[in-house]
Design an enzyme around this catalytic site. Structure first.
Site, mmCIF file in Angstrom:
data_model
loop_
_atom_site.group_PDB
_atom_site.id
_atom_site.type_symbol
_atom_site.label_atom_id
_atom_site.label_comp_id
_atom_site.label_asym_id
_atom_site.label_seq_id
_atom_site.Cartn_x
_atom_site.Cartn_y
_atom_site.Cartn_z
ATOM 1 N N THR A 134 0.861 -1.160 0.094
ATOM 2 C CA THR A 134 0.084 -0.214 -0.009
ATOM 3 C C THR A 134 1.045 1.192 -0.104
ATOM 4 O O THR A 134 2.157 1.224 0.444
ATOM 5 C CB THR A 134 -0.922 -0.049 1.088
ATOM 6 N N ASP A 135 0.277 2.329 -0.526
ATOM 7 C CA ASP A 135 0.999 3.626 -0.485
ATOM 8 C C ASP A 135 1.093 4.174 1.080
ATOM 9 O O ASP A 135 1.807 5.021 1.425
ATOM 10 C CB ASP A 135 0.392 4.633 -1.407
ATOM 11 N N GLU A 136 0.183 3.589 2.094
ATOM 12 C CA GLU A 136 0.148 4.121 3.246
ATOM 13 C C GLU A 136 1.610 3.878 3.980
ATOM 14 O O GLU A 136 1.809 4.565 5.002
ATOM 15 C CB GLU A 136 -0.864 3.489 4.109
ATOM 16 N N TYR A 159 -1.520 -0.508 11.058
ATOM 17 C CA TYR A 159 -1.859 -1.174 9.719
ATOM 18 C C TYR A 159 -0.688 -0.649 8.904
ATOM 19 O O TYR A 159 -0.051 -1.813 8.333
ATOM 20 C CB TYR A 159 -2.992 -0.577 9.041
ATOM 21 N N LYS A 163 2.488 -3.439 7.272
ATOM 22 C CA LYS A 163 2.728 -3.639 5.913
ATOM 23 C C LYS A 163 3.855 -2.979 5.501
ATOM 24 O O LYS A 163 4.686 -3.607 4.665
ATOM 25 C CB LYS A 163 1.604 -2.722 5.055
#
Length: 352
Positions: A134-136, A159, A163
């Protein structure tokens, strides 16, 4: 015929990937899924009798089981979707995110490494392990700028931290062991089969049921929205054309504030499924306390995958969001089945 081991294939992106792969590739798909609350085999009913598709119920944290799957099915590639993915749930209960996203990825990488060592010749040269992220992991942007593949990691939620950890593990297995790992980091996905704890399906279903439409803070948080089928096509592109050891950012070139997303959904529903009282769904919008550690803006620079592999998104936000609303309007039974258990669209992620 090549075989792809897909982890988390009963989830939102995984189930869409399986549909796209079976439609566009001559492959066998082995779907390994734990079937947590967000995994639903209803999303795969139309392929369950396809002879190229096999479902296996299991947990990626069970390394011995995963090793047996590698031995039995001899996959030519792994596409690793399996993850706990909702920020609000990670705020309320981070332990599950560490267990699945970190420990599960580690167990899967170890099983893949053992299997990869047994391969020779063409089979060894062709094998790929694609880790979907993810870009998060990059944190939050200001009003300008974009996430590139070189952006330093700065996760702000349990989260995104989990990741980021799994990304680093996957990368290390390429550099330490030579496992042919590819990593993709995508922006916010939307589309069919999206579990209704996320913004777009939550707003659609709440509106149709006459419920309030809760928006965090002022609704000015910005995300880059990517139609899920475009994401799946990008994953196939990376899997077939990408260079091991590389990572690729995947974005939809559609920056929108949360508020503009909710307004757009209200306007589409006003036209396609007007409320019984004749009022606009916009009147149901309410503002609620913001999520703790809520990143202000994400924006992806997807020029690398376009330049090196030739992928560009097919859908604009305007075309993709219409397809998404239509799907939810036409699939009310699916929506009821996936929310008849523990999750009833209540507020999560209060940070208490």
């Amino acid at each position: 015929m090549p075989t792809i081991l897909v982890t988390g294939g009963a989830g939102f992106i995984g189930s869409n990937f399986i549909h796209i792969a079976l439609k566009n590739m001559d492959v066998n798909i082995i779907n390994l899924d734990k079937l947590t609350y967000a995994g639903n085999l209803d999303s795969l009913r139309d392929v369950e009798n396809d002879p190229r598709y096999t479902f296996l119920h299991g947990d990626i944290c069970d390394r011995e089981m995963v090793e047996r799957i590698f031995e039995e099915y001899q996959p030519d590639a792994v596409v690793h979707f399996a993850a706990e993915s909702h920020v609000d749930r990670s705020i309320d209960g981070p332990a599950a995110f560490i267990e699945t996203n970190v420990n599960g990825t580690f167990a899967l990488l170890e099983a893949a490494r053992k299997y990869f060592r047994s391969l020779e010749g063409d089979a060894r040269n062709a094998f790929r392990f694609l880790h979907v992220s993810t870009d998060e992991v990059y944190g939050s942007l200001g009003e300008t700028g974009y996430f590139t593949e070189e952006t330093p990691y700065a996760p702000n939620s349990p989260y995104s931290a989990s990741k980021a950890s799994s990304d680093h593990l996957a990368r290390s297995y390429y550099h330490t062991y030579g496992l042919p790992v590819l990593i993709t980091n995508c922006s916010n996905n939307y589309g069919p089969h999206h579990f209704p704890e996320k913004l777009i399906p939550l707003m659609i279903l709440n509106a149709l049921e006459g419920k309030s439409l809760p928006v965090y803070g002022t609704g000015q948080n910005v995300r880059d929205w990517l139609y899920v089928e475009d994401h799946c096509r990008a994953i196939i592109t990376v899997l077939t054309k990408g260079m091991p050891g590389e990572k690729y950012n995947i974005g939809g070139h559609n920056e929108k504030t949360n508020m503009s997303i909710v307004h757009t959904l209200c306007d589409i529903l006003d036209d396609k499924s007007p409320s019984n009282d004749g009022k606009s769904y916009r009147e149901k919008i309410t503002f609620v306390k913001d999520r703790p550690g809520h990143d202000m803006r994400y924006a992806i620079d997807a020029s690398k995958i376009q330049r090196e592999l030739g992928w560009v998104p097919v859908e604009t936000f305007e075309t993709g969001i219409i397809k998404t609303v239509d799907w939810y309007l036409q699939n009310g039974d699916w929506c009821k089945r996936v929310t008849d258990g523990s999750y009833q669209r209540e507020r999560l992620g209060n940070g208490k």
